[in-house]
Design an enzyme around this catalytic site. Structure first.
Site, PDB file in Angstrom:
ATOM      1  N   MET A 190       0.856  -1.197   0.000  1.00 40.31           N
ATOM      2  CA  MET A 190       0.000   0.000   0.000  1.00 40.31           C
ATOM      3  C   MET A 190       0.888   1.242   0.000  1.00 40.31           C
ATOM      4  O   MET A 190       0.449   2.329   0.389  1.00 40.31           O
ATOM      5  CB  MET A 190      -0.938  -0.022   1.200  1.00 40.31           C
ATOM      6  CG  MET A 190      -1.907  -1.203   1.135  1.00 40.31           C
ATOM      7  SD  MET A 190      -3.456  -0.925   1.991  1.00 40.31           S
ATOM      8  CE  MET A 190      -2.884  -0.651   3.638  1.00 40.31           C
ATOM      9  N   LEU A 218       6.677   3.087   1.395  1.00 39.61           N
ATOM     10  CA  LEU A 218       7.637   1.983   1.466  1.00 39.61           C
ATOM     11  C   LEU A 218       8.760   2.264   2.463  1.00 39.61           C
ATOM     12  O   LEU A 218       9.186   3.403   2.644  1.00 39.61           O
ATOM     13  CB  LEU A 218       8.235   1.721   0.077  1.00 39.61           C
ATOM     14  CG  LEU A 218       7.217   1.422  -1.032  1.00 39.61           C
ATOM     15  CD1 LEU A 218       7.933   1.172  -2.359  1.00 39.61           C
ATOM     16  CD2 LEU A 218       6.341   0.225  -0.681  1.00 39.61           C
ATOM     17  N   HIS A 219       9.238   1.190   3.076  1.00 43.55           N
ATOM     18  CA  HIS A 219      10.365   1.276   4.007  1.00 43.55           C
ATOM     19  C   HIS A 219      11.262   0.074   3.742  1.00 43.55           C
ATOM     20  O   HIS A 219      10.986  -0.721   2.819  1.00 43.55           O
ATOM     21  CB  HIS A 219       9.872   1.323   5.456  1.00 43.55           C
ATOM     22  CG  HIS A 219       8.856   0.261   5.774  1.00 43.55           C
ATOM     23  ND1 HIS A 219       9.179  -1.075   5.833  1.00 43.55           N
ATOM     24  CD2 HIS A 219       7.530   0.334   6.001  1.00 43.55           C
ATOM     25  CE1 HIS A 219       8.099  -1.763   6.117  1.00 43.55           C
ATOM     26  NE2 HIS A 219       7.074  -0.939   6.214  1.00 43.55           N
ATOM     27  N   HIS A 236       9.695  -3.381   3.101  1.00 43.12           N
ATOM     28  CA  HIS A 236       9.202  -3.653   1.739  1.00 43.12           C
ATOM     29  C   HIS A 236      10.380  -3.950   0.807  1.00 43.12           C
ATOM     30  O   HIS A 236      10.292  -4.848  -0.034  1.00 43.12           O
ATOM     31  CB  HIS A 236       8.454  -2.433   1.177  1.00 43.12           C
ATOM     32  CG  HIS A 236       7.194  -2.088   1.897  1.00 43.12           C
ATOM     33  ND1 HIS A 236       7.048  -0.952   2.660  1.00 43.12           N
ATOM     34  CD2 HIS A 236       6.008  -2.738   1.960  1.00 43.12           C
ATOM     35  CE1 HIS A 236       5.822  -0.900   3.150  1.00 43.12           C
ATOM     36  NE2 HIS A 236       5.171  -1.978   2.757  1.00 43.12           N
ATOM     37  N   GLN A 289     -10.156  -2.439   2.891  1.00 39.85           N
ATOM     38  CA  GLN A 289      -9.596  -3.095   4.081  1.00 39.85           C
ATOM     39  C   GLN A 289      -9.479  -2.148   5.276  1.00 39.85           C
ATOM     40  O   GLN A 289      -8.967  -2.528   6.323  1.00 39.85           O
ATOM     41  CB  GLN A 289      -8.265  -3.757   3.761  1.00 39.85           C
ATOM     42  CG  GLN A 289      -7.088  -2.829   3.509  1.00 39.85           C
ATOM     43  CD  GLN A 289      -5.862  -3.593   3.060  1.00 39.85           C
ATOM     44  OE1 GLN A 289      -5.773  -4.024   1.919  1.00 39.85           O
ATOM     45  NE2 GLN A 289      -4.906  -3.790   3.960  1.00 39.85           N
ATOM     46  N   GLN A 326      -2.418 -12.000   8.274  1.00 41.99           N
ATOM     47  CA  GLN A 326      -2.730 -11.730   6.859  1.00 41.99           C
ATOM     48  C   GLN A 326      -2.208 -12.849   5.952  1.00 41.99           C
ATOM     49  O   GLN A 326      -2.843 -13.211   4.964  1.00 41.99           O
ATOM     50  CB  GLN A 326      -2.112 -10.383   6.474  1.00 41.99           C
ATOM     51  CG  GLN A 326      -2.190 -10.063   5.003  1.00 41.99           C
ATOM     52  CD  GLN A 326      -1.803  -8.636   4.676  1.00 41.99           C
ATOM     53  OE1 GLN A 326      -2.615  -7.738   4.788  1.00 41.99           O
ATOM     54  NE2 GLN A 326      -0.560  -8.413   4.276  1.00 41.99           N
ATOM     55  N   ARG A 378       3.140   2.853   9.257  1.00 46.51           N
ATOM     56  CA  ARG A 378       2.492   3.701  10.262  1.00 46.51           C
ATOM     57  C   ARG A 378       3.485   4.374  11.200  1.00 46.51           C
ATOM     58  O   ARG A 378       3.114   5.325  11.909  1.00 46.51           O
ATOM     59  CB  ARG A 378       1.536   2.873  11.122  1.00 46.51           C
ATOM     60  CG  ARG A 378       0.323   2.433  10.359  1.00 46.51           C
ATOM     61  CD  ARG A 378      -0.434   1.362  11.123  1.00 46.51           C
ATOM     62  NE  ARG A 378      -1.309   0.656  10.218  1.00 46.51           N
ATOM     63  CZ  ARG A 378      -2.572   0.976   9.996  1.00 46.51           C
ATOM     64  NH1 ARG A 378      -3.118   1.953  10.649  1.00 46.51           N
ATOM     65  NH2 ARG A 378      -3.285   0.300   9.144  1.00 46.51           N
TER      66      ARG A 378
HETATM   67  O1  PAF Z   1       0.014  -5.684   3.684  1.00 42.48           O
HETATM   68  C1  PAF Z   1      -0.417  -4.800   2.918  1.00 42.48           C
HETATM   69  O2  PAF Z   1       0.252  -3.799   2.625  1.00 42.48           O
HETATM   70  C2  PAF Z   1      -1.827  -4.943   2.359  1.00 42.48           C
HETATM   71  O3  PAF Z   1      -2.682  -5.535   3.268  1.00 42.48           O
HETATM   72  C3  PAF Z   1      -1.856  -5.680   1.014  1.00 42.48           C
HETATM   73  C4  PAF Z   1      -1.403  -7.115   1.148  1.00 42.48           C
HETATM   74  C5  PAF Z   1      -0.985  -4.934   0.000  1.00 42.48           C
HETATM   75  C6  PAF Z   1      -3.294  -5.694   0.481  1.00 42.48           C
HETATM   76  O4  PAF Z   1      -3.796  -4.409   0.308  1.00 42.48           O
END
Ligand code: PAF
Length: 284
Positions: A30, A33-34, A37, A61, A155, A189
């Site tokens: 989403m 980025l850090h 990622h 979500q 997740q 966050r």
């Molecule tokens: O972990 C995330 O950043 C989100 O939940 C994902 C997997 C990209 C789905 O929107």
């Protein structure tokens, strides 16, 4: 790096590379980025000739509209990071592309117990949103391997379950949590934490590592959890949502930790108005 904003641009590219026998790795994000990622991109690069990263702040979500509004979107910075990491493709779809005609026809997945506890109990609807968006993204990218971070432990189980229900052939690779020097798990966050709160939040991972190191000195899992809660409550301006010790596969609460069978401690806590999660396998 290629920048594709639509499926129309993405699909022929993926088809061409697949025909040429190239392996496609996919890192859905989403944005904001850090290094966590980037570690996923690096792992994907080591295994796949083509690495696609998507950035899409998925509205379905977020169970809290304020949280969605406040979600950071530093797209220029994200693109620089992806360029530096030598990512092959950035897929940057619009909301219309993922959810055509304004409103999503969301599937209602039977995600079982995974969608009842921990995050699911505190964020109703969150995982249906995650399962739906990841399904839509996977159908567009069609990767051989999907790279996910251990930070979002539940997740991973949710996405695994959705992929099983949808019969998707993609393999999942789980990548370790990347931590700041203080131990704080990297998260998009974290930028919303004040400097003071950022320092205090180091207590989250310190607590998890304490529980791991001293787990055998507690009379029960209940006592271990209570110690975790007690420690986390010392963080100023905090609200502890949960500290659980669960079977690493089923996510059911565990009464006893058996060597060789992963047990995971999971935490969710608000620090200075920011909701943070972290986890640690206690017996690896
Ligand atoms: O972990 C995330 O950043 C989100 O939940 C994902 C997997 C990209 C789905 O929107």
């Amino acid at each position: 790096m290629y920048l594709f904003k639509s499926e129309k641009q993405l699909t022929p590219f993926i088809q061409k590379e697949k025909t040429a026998g190239k392996k496609i790795g996919f890192v859905p994000t989403m944005g904001a980025l850090h290094r966590g990622h980037i570690s996923l991109i690096e792992k994907a690069k080591a295994e796949c000739a083509i690495v696609v990263c998507s950035i899409f702040v998925n509205p379905t979500q977020f169970n809290n509209t304020k949280d969605l509004e406040k979600y950071p979107r530093p797209i220029e910075h994200d693109m620089e990071m992806l360029l530096k990491a030598d990512c092959t493709v950035l897929y940057l779809p619009s909301t219309d592309e993922i959810y055509p005609e304004g409103q999503p026809e969301l599937k209602n997945y039977d995600l079982g117990y995974y969608d009842k506890v921990l995050e699911a109990a505190f964020r109703p609807g969150h995982f249906q949103g995650v399962a739906n968006v990841v399904y839509r993204l996977l159908k567009k990218v069609n990767p051989a391997v999907l790279f996910l971070g251990q930070k979002d432990y539940q997740q991973i189980q949710i996405i695994r379950k959705m992929m099983e229900l949808e019969n998707l052939p993609t393999k999942i690779e789980v990548c370790e949590i990347v931590r700041e020097a203080s131990g704080l798990a990297m998260s998009s966050r974290n930028v919303r934490l004040s400097e003071e709160a950022w320092n205090h939040a180091a207590m989250i991972s310190q607590t998890l590592f304490f529980l791991k190191e001293y787990r055998n000195q507690f009379s029960s899992i209940k006592a271990l959890r209570e110690e975790g809660i007690k420690r986390l409550k010392t963080i100023p301006d905090s609200i502890v949502e949960y500290v659980e010790v669960c079977d690493g596969e089923t996510l059911r609460p565990t009464e006893i930790i058996i060597e060789g069978k992963p047990a995971v401690a999971l935490v969710a806590i608000w620090v200075d108005g920011v909701r943070l999660i972290d986890n640690l396998i206690l017996n690896d």
